[in-house]
Design an enzyme around this catalytic site. Structure first.
Site, PDB file in Angstrom:
ATOM      1  N   ARG A 101      -8.257  -6.285   9.320  1.00 29.86           N
ATOM      2  CA  ARG A 101      -9.693  -5.711   9.583  1.00 29.86           C
ATOM      3  C   ARG A 101     -11.221  -6.701  10.497  1.00 29.86           C
ATOM      4  NH1 ARG A 101      -8.127  -1.832   8.712  1.00 29.86           N
ATOM      5  NH2 ARG A 101      -8.328  -0.699   6.704  1.00 29.86           N
TER       6      ARG A 101
ATOM      7  N   HIS B  90      -9.522   0.405  16.904  1.00 27.34           N
ATOM      8  CA  HIS B  90      -8.573   0.379  15.484  1.00 27.34           C
ATOM      9  C   HIS B  90      -7.562   1.431  15.731  1.00 27.34           C
ATOM     10  CE1 HIS B  90      -9.745  -0.158  11.114  1.00 27.34           C
ATOM     11  NE2 HIS B  90      -8.532   0.755  11.626  1.00 27.34           N
TER      12      HIS B  90
HETATM   13  P1  NDP Z   1      -0.009  -6.415   2.223  1.00 33.63           P
HETATM   14  O1  NDP Z   1      -0.887  -6.680   1.302  1.00 33.63           O
HETATM   15  O2  NDP Z   1       1.769  -5.258   2.372  1.00 33.63           O
HETATM   16  O3  NDP Z   1       0.217  -7.978   2.850  1.00 33.63           O
HETATM   17  C1  NDP Z   1      -1.046  -8.693   2.857  1.00 33.63           C
HETATM   18  C2  NDP Z   1      -0.631 -10.124   3.220  1.00 33.63           C
HETATM   19  O4  NDP Z   1      -1.681 -10.588   3.104  1.00 33.63           O
HETATM   20  C3  NDP Z   1       0.638 -11.000   1.979  1.00 33.63           C
HETATM   21  O5  NDP Z   1       1.274 -11.190   2.853  1.00 33.63           O
HETATM   22  C4  NDP Z   1      -0.199 -11.956   1.066  1.00 33.63           C
HETATM   23  O6  NDP Z   1       0.109 -12.892   0.393  1.00 33.63           O
HETATM   24  C5  NDP Z   1      -1.353 -12.105   2.840  1.00 33.63           C
HETATM   25  N1  NDP Z   1      -2.740 -12.717   2.154  1.00 33.63           N
HETATM   26  C6  NDP Z   1      -3.405 -11.724   1.594  1.00 33.63           C
HETATM   27  N2  NDP Z   1      -4.667 -12.716   1.097  1.00 33.63           N
HETATM   28  C7  NDP Z   1      -4.419 -13.807   1.568  1.00 33.63           C
HETATM   29  C8  NDP Z   1      -4.722 -14.949   1.333  1.00 33.63           C
HETATM   30  N3  NDP Z   1      -6.652 -14.931   0.748  1.00 33.63           N
HETATM   31  N4  NDP Z   1      -4.629 -16.609   2.081  1.00 33.63           N
HETATM   32  C9  NDP Z   1      -3.289 -15.878   2.909  1.00 33.63           C
HETATM   33  N5  NDP Z   1      -2.618 -14.688   3.069  1.00 33.63           N
HETATM   34  C10 NDP Z   1      -3.086 -13.617   2.224  1.00 33.63           C
HETATM   35  O7  NDP Z   1      -0.193  -5.554   3.358  1.00 33.63           O
HETATM   36  P2  NDP Z   1       0.007  -4.888   4.608  1.00 33.63           P
HETATM   37  O8  NDP Z   1       1.342  -5.851   5.568  1.00 33.63           O
HETATM   38  O9  NDP Z   1       0.741  -2.880   4.574  1.00 33.63           O
HETATM   39  O10 NDP Z   1      -1.241  -4.668   5.739  1.00 33.63           O
HETATM   40  C11 NDP Z   1      -1.828  -5.497   5.771  1.00 33.63           C
HETATM   41  C12 NDP Z   1      -3.954  -5.169   6.516  1.00 33.63           C
HETATM   42  O11 NDP Z   1      -3.120  -4.202   8.456  1.00 33.63           O
HETATM   43  C13 NDP Z   1      -4.490  -4.480   5.712  1.00 33.63           C
HETATM   44  O12 NDP Z   1      -5.407  -4.468   4.724  1.00 33.63           O
HETATM   45  C14 NDP Z   1      -5.236  -3.476   6.861  1.00 33.63           C
HETATM   46  O13 NDP Z   1      -6.439  -3.971   6.789  1.00 33.63           O
HETATM   47  C15 NDP Z   1      -4.335  -3.735   7.964  1.00 33.63           C
HETATM   48  N6  NDP Z   1      -4.390  -2.694   8.968  1.00 33.63           N
HETATM   49  C16 NDP Z   1      -4.537  -2.433  10.009  1.00 33.63           C
HETATM   50  C17 NDP Z   1      -4.141  -1.248  10.802  1.00 33.63           C
HETATM   51  C18 NDP Z   1      -4.866  -1.284  12.175  1.00 33.63           C
HETATM   52  O14 NDP Z   1      -5.091   0.300  12.547  1.00 33.63           O
HETATM   53  N7  NDP Z   1      -5.137  -2.313  12.895  1.00 33.63           N
HETATM   54  C19 NDP Z   1      -3.030  -0.412   9.683  1.00 33.63           C
HETATM   55  C20 NDP Z   1      -2.648  -0.644   9.070  1.00 33.63           C
HETATM   56  C21 NDP Z   1      -3.116  -1.496   7.928  1.00 33.63           C
HETATM   57  P3  NDP Z   1       1.128 -12.854   0.227  1.00 33.63           P
HETATM   58  O15 NDP Z   1       2.562 -11.814   0.595  1.00 33.63           O
HETATM   59  O16 NDP Z   1       1.159 -14.160  -0.803  1.00 33.63           O
HETATM   60  O17 NDP Z   1       0.353 -11.595  -1.414  1.00 33.63           O
HETATM   61  C1  OXD Z   2      -4.822   1.405   7.460  1.00 34.73           C
HETATM   62  C2  OXD Z   2      -6.149   1.422   8.909  1.00 34.73           C
HETATM   63  O1  OXD Z   2      -5.659   0.096   7.401  1.00 34.73           O
HETATM   64  O2  OXD Z   2      -5.170   2.403   9.451  1.00 34.73           O
HETATM   65  O3  OXD Z   2      -3.968   2.354   7.139  1.00 34.73           O
HETATM   66  O4  OXD Z   2      -5.968   0.318   9.618  1.00 34.73           O
END
Ligand code: NDP
Ligand code: OXD
Length: 321
Positions: free
Chosen positions: A236, A284
């Site tokens: 993000r 994005h």
């Molecule tokens: P998940 O919830 O599956 O994974 C999030 C990861 O981030 C986990 O490993 C989590 O740790 C880690 N995390 C969260 N907070 C912290 C912190 N404070 N310190 C360290 N690690 C942290 O999410 P996804 O993998 O499904 O998606 C991640 C992000 O990708 C979404 O939230 C979205 O913003 C972005 N996204 C962007 C897209 C695009 O087109 N650009 C499309 C889809 C998603 P833990 O495993 O310990 O919980």
């Molecule tokens: C999502 C994105 O969060 O598209 O899936 O960014």
């Protein structure tokens, strides 16, 4: 008996988020369930039990008194959580293979582009210059992935398969075979200290806002064949401090960046990122949500819920993801 109503509330503004396209998919997948595209003056709000949403305006979900579950049509829920009027109901996010694989394609594409010196090669072609540079193997670079969730873990394994050294950083401890896993505040410094290409796939929460800043970039390793480290952010825009990111791209703290996400989207016309020579910018669309895959995912979850089984991928509101 008529099934409970599903309402769609979609404000994407891009081709992929055409509300009519989503409605057609949900109509096909939820054959015997009423599906309404909002706003719909003919729909009694009290009838709505489920809402599938993308970028609803703050307050828009508050008027549905009998709503039971909110399905976000993407993986990131930061915008929804920021709405103080969001009904206190289970919020389900997207976690499906289709989205994960799209993101892995994006990450692999851009890691390879930096590793294989694509910018130099394209400039050479434009200038009709036949001047190959030394190319090192993938094993000479260490890729560090911030966020080892659905998306980060899959990208990590794909990059490992290509021969990169791969490590990852998450909030809680992880064990992923062949990936060096770090976690928490204590794990951040050693993780960054071995990273040449930093890939950010974190969610945007109170704990991660502006985590990509000068102090963090200065901790990245500078001893690889790339010289200065590289950032790829597809998480993000709010994860990056954009003023510090630009300064670091200009003073050599960072060599280059690939950015899919920005604090303000669409990126304003006068943003300096458009013309920053060492930035590759995408709008994005690293991993689009596919209406076919996601309508099935939502319909399956509703069926689970109605048969008394637990919902999957419910957001933990206290953690913010
Ligand atoms: P998940 O919830 O599956 O994974 C999030 C990861 O981030 C986990 O490993 C989590 O740790 C880690 N995390 C969260 N907070 C912290 C912190 N404070 N310190 C360290 N690690 C942290 O999410 P996804 O993998 O499904 O998606 C991640 C992000 O990708 C979404 O939230 C979205 O913003 C972005 N996204 C962007 C897209 C695009 O087109 N650009 C499309 C889809 C998603 P833990 O495993 O310990 O919980
Ligand atoms: C999502 C994105 O969060 O598209 O899936 O960014």
């Amino acid at each position: 008996m008529t099934k409970a109503t599903l309402a769609l509330l979609i404000h994407g503004g891009t081709e992929n988020w055409s509300p009519a396209r989503w409605k057609a998919r949900f109509d096909a997948v939820c054959a015997d369930r009423p599906v309404h595209l909002l706003p719909d003056a003919a729909l009694d709000p009290a009838e709505v039990r489920y809402a599938a949403v993308w970028k609803p305006q703050p307050g828009e979900l508050a008027g549905f008194a009998n709503l039971r579950v909110i399905f976000n049509l993407g993986a990131g829920v930061d915008a929804l959580i920021a709405d103080p009027t969001l009904p206190k109901l289970p919020l389900v996010r997207v976690a499906v293979d289709d989205l994960t694989k799209r993101m892995t394609e994006y990450v692999v594409l851009h890691v390879l582009a930096h590793h294989r010196q694509e910018r130099y090669l394209r400039d050479s072609q434009r200038d009709r210059r036949w001047a190959p540079k030394t190319q090192w193997p993938a094993s000479a670079l260490s890729v560090g992935i911030m966020g080892l969730g659905n998306l980060g873990a899959d990208s990590a394994l794909a990059l490992k398969q290509l021969g990169f050294r791969v490590s990852g950083w998450s909030r809680s401890a992880k064990h992923i075979p062949s990936i060096d896993c770090f976690h928490g505040e204590d794990g951040l410094k050693p993780f960054l200290g071995r990273t040449n290409i930093l890939v950010c796939l974190l969610p945007l929460t109170g704990a991660t806002r502006h985590i990509l800043n000068r102090k963090l970039f200065a901790m990245l390793d500078r001893t690889s064949p790339l010289g200065a480290p590289v950032l790829i952010n597809a998480g993000r825009g709010g994860l990056q401090n954009e003023a510090e990111l630009l300064d670091c791209l200009n003073d050599g703290t960072l060599g280059a960046a690939t950015l899919d996400v920005f604090e303000t989207e669409p990126l304003p016309q006068d943003s300096p990122f458009w013309s920053q020579a060492n930035v590759t910018l995408t709008p994005h669309n690293a991993a689009d949500t596919d209406p076919d895959a996601i309508s099935h995912y939502v319909a399956d979850q509703i069926a689970r819920h109605e048969s008394g089984q637990p919902l999957h991928n419910v957001v933990d509101m206290a953690r913010g993801y």
